[in-house]
Scaffold this motif. Structure first.
Motif, mmCIF file in Angstrom:
data_model
loop_
_atom_site.group_PDB
_atom_site.id
_atom_site.type_symbol
_atom_site.label_atom_id
_atom_site.label_comp_id
_atom_site.label_asym_id
_atom_site.label_seq_id
_atom_site.Cartn_x
_atom_site.Cartn_y
_atom_site.Cartn_z
ATOM 1 N N THR A 1 6.108 7.613 2.651
ATOM 2 C CA THR A 1 4.839 6.983 3.068
ATOM 3 C C THR A 1 5.089 5.751 3.929
ATOM 4 O O THR A 1 4.240 4.870 4.014
ATOM 5 C CB THR A 1 4.008 6.590 1.822
ATOM 6 N N VAL B 1 0.840 -1.203 0.000
ATOM 7 C CA VAL B 1 0.000 0.000 0.000
ATOM 8 C C VAL B 1 0.873 1.250 0.000
ATOM 9 O O VAL B 1 0.585 2.227 -0.706
ATOM 10 C CB VAL B 1 -0.969 -0.015 1.205
ATOM 11 N N SER B 2 1.954 1.228 0.760
ATOM 12 C CA SER B 2 2.869 2.375 0.799
ATOM 13 C C SER B 2 3.520 2.603 -0.564
ATOM 14 O O SER B 2 3.686 3.747 -0.999
ATOM 15 C CB SER B 2 3.942 2.148 1.858
ATOM 16 N N GLN C 1 0.967 4.239 -2.691
ATOM 17 C CA GLN C 1 0.853 5.652 -2.308
ATOM 18 C C GLN C 1 2.023 6.457 -2.854
ATOM 19 O O GLN C 1 1.851 7.570 -3.356
ATOM 20 C CB GLN C 1 0.819 5.792 -0.784
ATOM 21 N N ASN C 2 3.221 5.902 -2.767
ATOM 22 C CA ASN C 2 4.415 6.591 -3.253
ATOM 23 C C ASN C 2 4.354 6.773 -4.771
ATOM 24 O O ASN C 2 4.778 7.805 -5.302
ATOM 25 C CB ASN C 2 5.676 5.814 -2.856
ATOM 26 N N THR D 1 2.630 4.246 6.734
ATOM 27 C CA THR D 1 1.582 3.268 6.405
ATOM 28 C C THR D 1 2.044 1.862 6.740
ATOM 29 O O THR D 1 1.274 1.060 7.276
ATOM 30 C CB THR D 1 1.223 3.369 4.904
ATOM 31 N N THR E 1 2.070 9.770 -5.839
ATOM 32 C CA THR E 1 2.382 11.146 -5.430
ATOM 33 C C THR E 1 2.863 11.954 -6.626
ATOM 34 O O THR E 1 3.376 11.405 -7.613
ATOM 35 C CB THR E 1 3.474 11.164 -4.341
#
Length: 192
Positions: free
Chosen positions: A51, A30-31, A34-35, A54, A38
């Motif tokens: 991130t 998930v991180s 997210q990264n 997370t 961005t």
């Protein structure tokens, strides 16, 4: 009368390590997502630096849930849905800590406790009713058919004859009806 079974204690620390590893890995995925999403992608290590929180939250939630769930079961010497609810409260509270308000901690904890407690209480599966592996599928379906079978007279009263549903003596009644209405003599079948 059944004999009461004794509770077998479970290793809460080993389960917590395993839960931390699994949910931490999911947190890393998930991180990384997210990264990737961005606007400023500094480096590939951004999933740890930018991130990475997370990953920590996911890992802490999984480890705390497993440890508290099994610790509660070991202390109470019962394996029931209350253990999942207590573990869910602690895991949800860890998620609520990210928001830095007490209502969020209590709210996320209560939400996770209700969700996980009810999920375990209702059987703990998302696929619905599970079939008994010891029962043959053909025998199970035959039993269902016998259980739901209705008498032919009841079916005839509700639906009437025709469409492949014919009661006893149908050929004679049809022959009489055709003779009375149209004056046609229909010969009776002999043999089969």
């Amino acid at each position: 009368m059944t004999t009461p079974t004794h509770y077998q204690p479970k290793n809460a620390i080993a389960a917590a390590i395993k839960g931390t590893t699994i949910t931490g890995s999911a947190g890393a995925v998930v991180s990384a997502i997210q990264n990737t999403l961005t606007k400023q992608n500094v480096s590939a290590w951004g999933f740890l630096t930018r991130t990475g929180g997370t990953i920590a939250v996911f890992a802490a939630m999984g480890g705390a849930y497993e440890f508290v769930r099994l610790g509660s079961a070991n202390l109470r010497e019962r394996d029931d849905s209350w253990n999942q609810a207590v573990g869910g409260f602690v895991a949800g509270a860890i998620l609520g800590i990210r928001f830095r308000t007490m209502p969020a901690v209590v709210g996320y904890g209560a939400g996770a406790a209700v969700l996980l407690g009810v999920f375990d209480y209702t059987g703990g599966i998302l696929t619905g009713y599970t079939k008994d592996a010891n029962v043959d599928e053909f025998d199970r379906k035959e039993q269902l058919r016998k259980n739901r079978r209705r008498p032919i007279q009841e079916t005839l009263v509700e639906m009437g004859e025709g469409r492949g549903i014919y009661g006893p003596g149908y050929a004679e009644r049809r022959r009489e009806r055709l003779r009375e209405k149209y004056g046609i003599e229909v010969p009776s079948r002999s043999g089969s």
